[in-house]
Motif scaffolding. Structure first.
Motif, PDB file in Angstrom:
ATOM      1  N   GLY A   1      -7.415  20.800  -2.073  1.00  0.00           N
ATOM      2  CA  GLY A   1      -7.180  21.553  -0.640  1.00  0.00           C
ATOM      3  C   GLY A   1      -5.315  21.337  -0.282  1.00  0.00           C
ATOM      4  N   VAL A   2      -5.053  20.499  -1.335  1.00  0.00           N
ATOM      5  CA  VAL A   2      -3.644  20.657  -0.602  1.00  0.00           C
ATOM      6  C   VAL A   2      -2.328  20.176  -1.883  1.00  0.00           C
TER       7      VAL A   2
ATOM      8  N   GLN B   1      -1.830  14.582  -5.295  1.00  0.00           N
ATOM      9  CA  GLN B   1      -2.603  14.277  -4.003  1.00  0.00           C
ATOM     10  C   GLN B   1      -4.323  14.108  -4.521  1.00  0.00           C
TER      11      GLN B   1
ATOM     12  N   TYR C   1       2.791  19.962   9.383  1.00  0.00           N
ATOM     13  CA  TYR C   1       1.172  20.898   7.889  1.00  0.00           C
ATOM     14  C   TYR C   1       1.940  22.391   8.240  1.00  0.00           C
TER      15      TYR C   1
ATOM     16  N   ILE D   1      -4.666  14.540   7.019  1.00  0.00           N
ATOM     17  CA  ILE D   1      -3.742  14.632   6.659  1.00  0.00           C
ATOM     18  C   ILE D   1      -2.331  13.911   7.110  1.00  0.00           C
TER      19      ILE D   1
ATOM     20  N   TYR E   1      -8.002  20.906  10.574  1.00  0.00           N
ATOM     21  CA  TYR E   1      -8.316  19.837  10.327  1.00  0.00           C
ATOM     22  C   TYR E   1      -7.536  18.318  10.653  1.00  0.00           C
TER      23      TYR E   1
ATOM     24  N   ILE F   1      -1.848  23.337   2.900  1.00  0.00           N
ATOM     25  CA  ILE F   1      -2.917  22.957   3.161  1.00  0.00           C
ATOM     26  C   ILE F   1      -3.674  24.237   3.291  1.00  0.00           C
TER      27      ILE F   1
ATOM     28  N   ASN G   1      -9.258  24.690   1.863  1.00  0.00           N
ATOM     29  CA  ASN G   1     -10.901  24.148   1.337  1.00  0.00           C
ATOM     30  C   ASN G   1     -10.485  22.468   1.570  1.00  0.00           C
ATOM     31  N   PHE G   2      -9.894  22.300   1.987  1.00  0.00           N
ATOM     32  CA  PHE G   2      -9.570  20.623   2.711  1.00  0.00           C
ATOM     33  C   PHE G   2     -10.556  20.033   3.443  1.00  0.00           C
TER      34      PHE G   2
ATOM     35  N   LEU H   1      -1.853  11.930   3.284  1.00  0.00           N
ATOM     36  CA  LEU H   1      -1.891  12.674   2.580  1.00  0.00           C
ATOM     37  C   LEU H   1      -0.070  12.419   1.788  1.00  0.00           C
TER      38      LEU H   1
END
Length: 353
Positions: A152-153, A148, A311, A130, A125, A158, A161-162, A133
């Motif tokens: 995907g988050v 967001q 993460y 990231i 990712y 996470i 589909n991020f 975010l």
């Protein structure tokens, strides 16, 4: 069942091999490894005791696969795992191991008519995505917000589909490129495959370093009462990661070995999730409680290259598909690592101290 595990003398590979042989003594498990990682040689007696077969070889060399027997499964757990690898100097070893090596593994798997389980990484990712975010700064950690601007988050972490646009480190790029090749072999050669994007893996027998294996490093520094540092993000120690005990990973791999049709072609995020996560601050507290030792921790405000604030893995998909979820807590992980160091202090000192 015959299984080849690449990187089989490494932390993850040897742990999987020993657990498989313990639970399925009749299975033949072959561990291929070049023993490049310092400390991997310490796993050879453990593999032999468990009844696994060790073969000294390198996935970069196609010829090293020629002497191997036909197997039913290949578990690809070999890698140059450092996020910093290749950033200074040439990335040749990184690329030849993590991408070319994976392609050699795929061709061997195709020749055998076997199925393929790939251990990928959350590092596929993109870093900037990231870092942008929405997050909250709690007293001891950074926390993801539910609101967001990208898919995907969420506060759960996470998901698969991020968005993938952007740079992710040379290490992450080689693993993502390998994933793309795996999709092609699945589609056009009919190979059964599953990709596991793992968060931070940890547990006893990991030879931890500052750029890979931070959990073991943190415990070892406390055990031997050496100095540590909170590096980046103002030196606050709020950087947060989830941690997955390698035995929890084994339970997922066990399911996949025996239910490959159910996971064929899937990409699955697999990590500790919010429940098994900690900031460096919080990890320090747990280490103090378990080891009974307090050590000096300096602060470095500047960020390291390729670092990220936080993460955490959203395990929603893998849990829905397989019923799997992590079970081993942060404190239990620290306790097991501490006990392992104490039991093997002399042998481990030259690697970890």
């Amino acid at each position: 069942m015959k299984i080849l595990i690449t990187g089989g003398a490494g932390f993850v590979g040897s742990s999987l091999a020993i657990n498989i042989k313990t639970n399925y003594p009749s299975y033949e498990v072959i561990c291929l490894d070049n023993l490049k990682r310092k400390g991997s040689e310490l796993n050879l007696p453990r593999l032999a005791k468990a009844g696994a077969i060790f073969v000294h070889g390198d996935i970069r060399n196609k010829e090293d696969f020629d002497a191997l027997p036909v197997v039913d499964f290949v578990i690809e757990s070999s890698a140059e795992p450092s996020v910093l690898a290749g950033l200074e100097g040439t990335p040749d070893y990184l690329i030849n191991t993590n991408l070319v090596g994976t392609i050699n593994c795929l061709n061997y798997t195709k020749k055998c008519g076997a199925a393929f389980i790939f251990l990928s990484t959350s590092r596929i990712y993109p870093i900037k995505a990231i870092e942008k975010l929405n997050f909250e700064e709690a007293e001891t950690r950074f926390v993801l917000s539910d609101e967001q601007s990208v898919a995907g988050v969420s506060s759960k972490g996470i998901a698969e589909n991020f968005p993938l646009d952007g740079a992710r480190s040379l290490y992450g790029a080689t693993k993502l490129a390998s994933e793309l090749m795996i999709h092609e072999y699945n589609e056009f050669y009919g190979m059964k495959t599953v990709i596991n994007r793992c968060g931070v893996l940890t547990g006893p027998w990991q030879m931890g370093k500052i750029d890979q294996g931070v959990m073991v490093l943190w415990v070892a520094k406390h055990y031997w009462q050496q100095q540590l540092a909170y590096i980046g993000y103002g030196g606050s120690g709020r950087q947060t990661r989830d941690m997955l005990h390698v035995k929890d990973l084994y339970r997922l791999i066990d399911f996949q070995l025996h239910n490959i049709d159910k996971v064929n072609g899937e990409i699955l995020n697999a990590g500790g999730g919010v429940e098994v996560s900690a900031s460096l601050q919080e990890l320090t507290q747990i280490c103090q409680e378990v080891t009974g030792k307090t050590i000096p921790i300096s602060k470095v405000a500047e960020n390291r290259a390729a670092d990220i604030r936080l993460y955490v893995t959203d395990n929603t998909k893998v849990t829905a598909l397989t019923g799997w979820k992590p079970e081993i807590s942060m404190k239990q992980i620290v306790t097991e690592i501490t006990e392992w160091i104490a039991e093997n202090e002399e042998a481990l000192a030259y690697v970890l101290k």
